[in-house]
Design a protein around this motif. Structure first.
Motif, PDB file in Angstrom:
ATOM      1  N   GLN A   1     -36.255 -12.151  46.205  1.00  0.00           N
ATOM      2  CA  GLN A   1     -35.157 -11.333  46.730  1.00  0.00           C
ATOM      3  C   GLN A   1     -35.526 -10.999  48.174  1.00  0.00           C
ATOM      4  O   GLN A   1     -36.576 -10.427  48.441  1.00  0.00           O
ATOM      5  N   VAL A   2     -34.671 -11.403  49.094  1.00  0.00           N
ATOM      6  CA  VAL A   2     -34.938 -11.263  50.513  1.00  0.00           C
ATOM      7  C   VAL A   2     -34.106 -10.110  51.083  1.00  0.00           C
ATOM      8  O   VAL A   2     -32.952  -9.912  50.685  1.00  0.00           O
ATOM      9  N   LYS A   3     -34.686  -9.371  52.014  1.00  0.00           N
ATOM     10  CA  LYS A   3     -33.941  -8.307  52.689  1.00  0.00           C
ATOM     11  C   LYS A   3     -32.803  -8.948  53.482  1.00  0.00           C
ATOM     12  O   LYS A   3     -33.022  -9.942  54.189  1.00  0.00           O
ATOM     13  N   PRO A   4     -31.600  -8.407  53.381  1.00  0.00           N
ATOM     14  CA  PRO A   4     -30.452  -9.024  54.072  1.00  0.00           C
ATOM     15  C   PRO A   4     -30.678  -9.240  55.569  1.00  0.00           C
ATOM     16  O   PRO A   4     -30.330 -10.282  56.106  1.00  0.00           O
ATOM     17  N   GLU A   5     -31.317  -8.280  56.217  1.00  0.00           N
ATOM     18  CA  GLU A   5     -31.528  -8.401  57.661  1.00  0.00           C
ATOM     19  C   GLU A   5     -32.584  -9.449  58.024  1.00  0.00           C
ATOM     20  O   GLU A   5     -32.677  -9.869  59.181  1.00  0.00           O
ATOM     21  N   GLY A   6     -33.365  -9.884  57.047  1.00  0.00           N
ATOM     22  CA  GLY A   6     -34.405 -10.885  57.300  1.00  0.00           C
ATOM     23  C   GLY A   6     -34.106 -12.251  56.723  1.00  0.00           C
ATOM     24  O   GLY A   6     -34.912 -13.174  56.836  1.00  0.00           O
ATOM     25  N   ARG A   7     -32.945 -12.384  56.121  1.00  0.00           N
ATOM     26  CA  ARG A   7     -32.595 -13.615  55.402  1.00  0.00           C
ATOM     27  C   ARG A   7     -32.721 -14.865  56.278  1.00  0.00           C
ATOM     28  O   ARG A   7     -33.373 -15.837  55.895  1.00  0.00           O
ATOM     29  N   GLU A   8     -32.105 -14.862  57.444  1.00  0.00           N
ATOM     30  CA  GLU A   8     -32.110 -16.052  58.308  1.00  0.00           C
ATOM     31  C   GLU A   8     -33.524 -16.405  58.771  1.00  0.00           C
ATOM     32  O   GLU A   8     -33.900 -17.577  58.784  1.00  0.00           O
ATOM     33  N   ALA A   9     -34.320 -15.407  59.133  1.00  0.00           N
ATOM     34  CA  ALA A   9     -35.698 -15.652  59.567  1.00  0.00           C
ATOM     35  C   ALA A   9     -36.546 -16.188  58.416  1.00  0.00           C
ATOM     36  O   ALA A   9     -37.379 -17.082  58.613  1.00  0.00           O
ATOM     37  N   PHE A  10     -36.322 -15.665  57.218  1.00  0.00           N
ATOM     38  CA  PHE A  10     -37.056 -16.127  56.037  1.00  0.00           C
ATOM     39  C   PHE A  10     -36.767 -17.604  55.790  1.00  0.00           C
ATOM     40  O   PHE A  10     -37.684 -18.418  55.621  1.00  0.00           O
ATOM     41  N   ILE A  11     -35.498 -17.968  55.782  1.00  0.00           N
ATOM     42  CA  ILE A  11     -35.100 -19.357  55.513  1.00  0.00           C
ATOM     43  C   ILE A  11     -35.610 -20.280  56.621  1.00  0.00           C
ATOM     44  O   ILE A  11     -36.150 -21.361  56.329  1.00  0.00           O
ATOM     45  N   LYS A  12     -35.474 -19.877  57.858  1.00  0.00           N
ATOM     46  CA  LYS A  12     -35.953 -20.694  58.973  1.00  0.00           C
ATOM     47  C   LYS A  12     -37.458 -20.928  58.860  1.00  0.00           C
ATOM     48  O   LYS A  12     -37.939 -22.045  59.022  1.00  0.00           O
TER      49      LYS A  12
END
Length: 99
Positions: free
Chosen positions: A9-20
């Motif tokens: 479960q990823v924090k919404p504000e960090g989602r794009e950075a996590f995936i990248k």
């Protein structure tokens, strides 16, 4: 064959950075001995649930993967973006292990 399903479960504000960041981990993991497949996906029901689906030739290959230098880098990078700890299920011969 060893199958792994890892959900985070990823924090919404960090989602794009996590995936990248995970894309780099994917590229390195696919070079590892015994890696049959390694993919990251986003749940269609929850855009903040990230699912990794893996296939390994042997349990030893999977164990080596967990100790790979790029995995240490990935764990440190990903930590601030996680909303909760990753849940990992290892599946082989119809048995499920959790750790």
């Amino acid at each position: 064959m060893i199958y792994v399903i890892a959900t985070t479960q990823v924090k919404p504000e960090g989602r794009e950075a996590f995936i990248k960041g995970h894309k780099e981990c994917i590229a390195e993991t696919r070079k590892e001995k015994g890696c049959v497949s390694y993919e990251g996906h986003t749940s269609i029901h929850d855009p903040n649930l990230y699912v990794v689906v893996e296939r390994w030739e042997t349990r030893d290959d999977l164990n080596a993967h967990g100790k790979a230098p790029h995995m240490k880098v990935w764990r440190e990078y990903a930590a601030p973006y996680r909303a909760s700890p990753t849940v990992i299920e290892i599946i082989s011969d119809g048995k499920v292990e959790k750790f």
